[in-house]
Scaffold this motif. Structure first.
Motif, PDB file in Angstrom:
ATOM      1  N   GLN A 243      46.538 -39.308  61.949  1.00  0.00           N
ATOM      2  CA  GLN A 243      47.543 -40.044  61.178  1.00  0.00           C
ATOM      3  C   GLN A 243      47.316 -39.889  59.675  1.00  0.00           C
ATOM      4  N   ILE A 244      46.028 -39.921  59.286  1.00  0.00           N
ATOM      5  CA  ILE A 244      45.725 -39.757  57.856  1.00  0.00           C
ATOM      6  C   ILE A 244      46.168 -38.375  57.382  1.00  0.00           C
ATOM      7  N   ASN A 245      45.849 -37.371  58.180  1.00  0.00           N
ATOM      8  CA  ASN A 245      46.258 -36.017  57.805  1.00  0.00           C
ATOM      9  C   ASN A 245      47.785 -35.860  57.794  1.00  0.00           C
ATOM     10  N   LYS A 246      48.431 -36.494  58.801  1.00  0.00           N
ATOM     11  CA  LYS A 246      49.889 -36.423  58.854  1.00  0.00           C
ATOM     12  C   LYS A 246      50.527 -37.107  57.651  1.00  0.00           C
ATOM     13  N   ALA A 247      49.992 -38.303  57.309  1.00  0.00           N
ATOM     14  CA  ALA A 247      50.523 -39.020  56.149  1.00  0.00           C
ATOM     15  C   ALA A 247      50.296 -38.225  54.866  1.00  0.00           C
ATOM     16  N   ALA A 251      53.168 -36.877  52.549  1.00  0.00           N
ATOM     17  CA  ALA A 251      53.195 -37.213  51.123  1.00  0.00           C
ATOM     18  C   ALA A 251      53.271 -35.953  50.269  1.00  0.00           C
ATOM     19  N   ASN A 252      52.477 -34.959  50.622  1.00  0.00           N
ATOM     20  CA  ASN A 252      52.525 -33.699  49.873  1.00  0.00           C
ATOM     21  C   ASN A 252      53.891 -33.035  50.007  1.00  0.00           C
ATOM     22  N   ALA A 253      54.453 -33.095  51.246  1.00  0.00           N
ATOM     23  CA  ALA A 253      55.785 -32.510  51.436  1.00  0.00           C
ATOM     24  C   ALA A 253      56.838 -33.230  50.601  1.00  0.00           C
ATOM     25  N   ARG A 259      59.676 -32.398  43.624  1.00  0.00           N
ATOM     26  CA  ARG A 259      59.552 -31.475  42.496  1.00  0.00           C
ATOM     27  C   ARG A 259      60.637 -30.390  42.569  1.00  0.00           C
ATOM     28  N   ALA A 260      60.851 -29.875  43.816  1.00  0.00           N
ATOM     29  CA  ALA A 260      61.888 -28.849  43.960  1.00  0.00           C
ATOM     30  C   ALA A 260      63.269 -29.404  43.615  1.00  0.00           C
ATOM     31  N   LYS A 261      63.521 -30.635  44.070  1.00  0.00           N
ATOM     32  CA  LYS A 261      64.830 -31.247  43.763  1.00  0.00           C
ATOM     33  C   LYS A 261      64.988 -31.492  42.274  1.00  0.00           C
ATOM     34  N   ALA A 262      63.852 -31.944  41.659  1.00  0.00           N
ATOM     35  CA  ALA A 262      63.921 -32.178  40.209  1.00  0.00           C
ATOM     36  C   ALA A 262      64.195 -30.878  39.469  1.00  0.00           C
TER      37      ALA A 262
END
Length: 361
Positions: A243-247, A251-253, A259-262
């Motif tokens: 779960q920690i890795n998934k979160a 979060a990174n995604a 950033r891509a949208k900005a």
């Protein structure tokens, strides 16, 4: 005369003469020969063997003890009264019955190991040392067995032997005899008591087997429970890490998407600020509207549509109106800050849309 003296010396045999007779010859160059009485005859010159002590009386009174080797005596006046062996003597204690503390009758016998320490006391302190020590060992054995139960008799055999030796040494000190060891040979138990002991042993073994089996079952259950506990702990830790890795991944995604949208918004804003940007935006909105309109009624048959769905110009105008309303304050602020510049005339939006409709139809 010597024969009569030897016959009179018969009752004074020591411990060694009860088991075997010494063989000596009667002459000047050889040790004296024993007569049928078993005691050596005084001929003046005597040779005493090693580990023996000869008690000599002169005219019926104790005179001295002859040491091993060459000795001289006065014939007729001196007489060898006792011969004591200084070796360790083994005596079999006859079998006897004894009652234990829990009223069990036992038949027990033993072996006694003695040594004469003082030939004078062994000769004059007691009439028959062997018989006296044997009787003392038997009485002491009965006394010590009466203090112990049947189970303790078998367990404390060594302490029982030591107690008997101590009791014998206390009583035989005045006899010049020391008891070195006492060993119990055989202990005979009555048949019924033996059967009861056998049943007790079998019951004890069954009890031990049951206890060991129950302990094995308990240990097995504990091991299984401990294994399940560890498995659950490891599974929960693995799920937690997942779960920690998934979160962290989500979060990174989200950060990457933001950033891509900005960057896309910045690029779009820069594109709109360029010449003919509004017309390009109108064209893009019209294309998206046409693409979305072509996908209607593919996923479901129930649709909610506005009344003027087919009027592309009106829909694009509404979308651009909303965009103009949202960007108007920012544009006003930008015009106030920047100096007026020469603007190229742009074709009206309605004309561009109508031209696009004509070309598509």
């Amino acid at each position: 005369m010597l024969a009569r003296a030897g016959l009179r010396a018969g009752p004074g045999l020591g411990l060694l003469q009860r088991s075997q007779q010494l063989k000596h010859s009667v002459c000047m160059a050889q040790p004296p020969r024993r007569l049928t009485s078993g005691l050596p005859v005084n001929i003046g010159v005597l040779f005493v063997p090693q580990q023996e002590a000869w008690v000599v009386e002169r005219m019926g009174k104790f005179h001295r003890i002859l040491e091993p080797g060459l000795n001289f005596l006065i014939p007729l006046l001196d007489r060898i009264r006792y011969v004591q062996s200084l070796k360790e003597i083994v005596i079999n204690v006859p079998e006897q019955s004894a009652v234990t503390l829990d009223n069990v009758t036992l038949q027990i016998d033993g072996v006694l190991y003695l040594r004469v320490m003082d030939p004078y006391k062994a000769s004059y302190g007691v009439e028959d040392p062997e018989y006296a020590v044997t009787q003392l060992a038997q009485t002491t054995m009965r006394s010590e067995l009466g203090k112990l139960s049947l189970d303790r008799v078998f367990r404390e055999r060594e302490s029982l032997n030591a107690s008997i030796v101590d009791a014998i040494n206390q009583a035989s000190d005045c006899w010049g005899i020391r008891c070195l060891r006492y060993e119990i040979k055989d202990i005979h138990v009555p048949p019924r008591v033996k059967e009861s002991m056998q049943m007790q042993v079998e019951a004890e073994r069954r009890k031990r087997a049951t206890v060991l089996e129950s302990e094995g079952t308990r240990e097995s259950a504990i091991n299984v429970a401990e294994g399940q506990k560890q498995a659950q702990i490891l599974a929960s830790e693995a799920e937690k890490a997942e779960q920690i890795n998934k979160a962290a991944g989500e979060a990174n995604a989200m950060l990457v998407k933001a950033r891509a949208k900005a960057e896309a918004i910045q690029l779009l804003a820069a594109a709109l600020a360029q010449q003919h940007g509004s017309a390009a935006a109108s064209l893009s909105v019209a294309e998206q509207y046409v693409s979305a309109f072509s996908k209607l009624a593919k996923d479901s048959n129930t649709l909610l549509l506005p009344a003027n769905t087919g009027d592309v110009t009106n829909m694009v105008a509404q979308a651009l109106g909303i965009y103009t309303t949202l960007t108007k304050p920012q544009a006003t602020k930008t015009q106030d800050e920047m100096p007026p510049a020469h603007e190229d005339p742009q074709p009206p939006v309605a004309e561009v849309l109508k031209a696009e409709q004509a070309s598509s139809s």
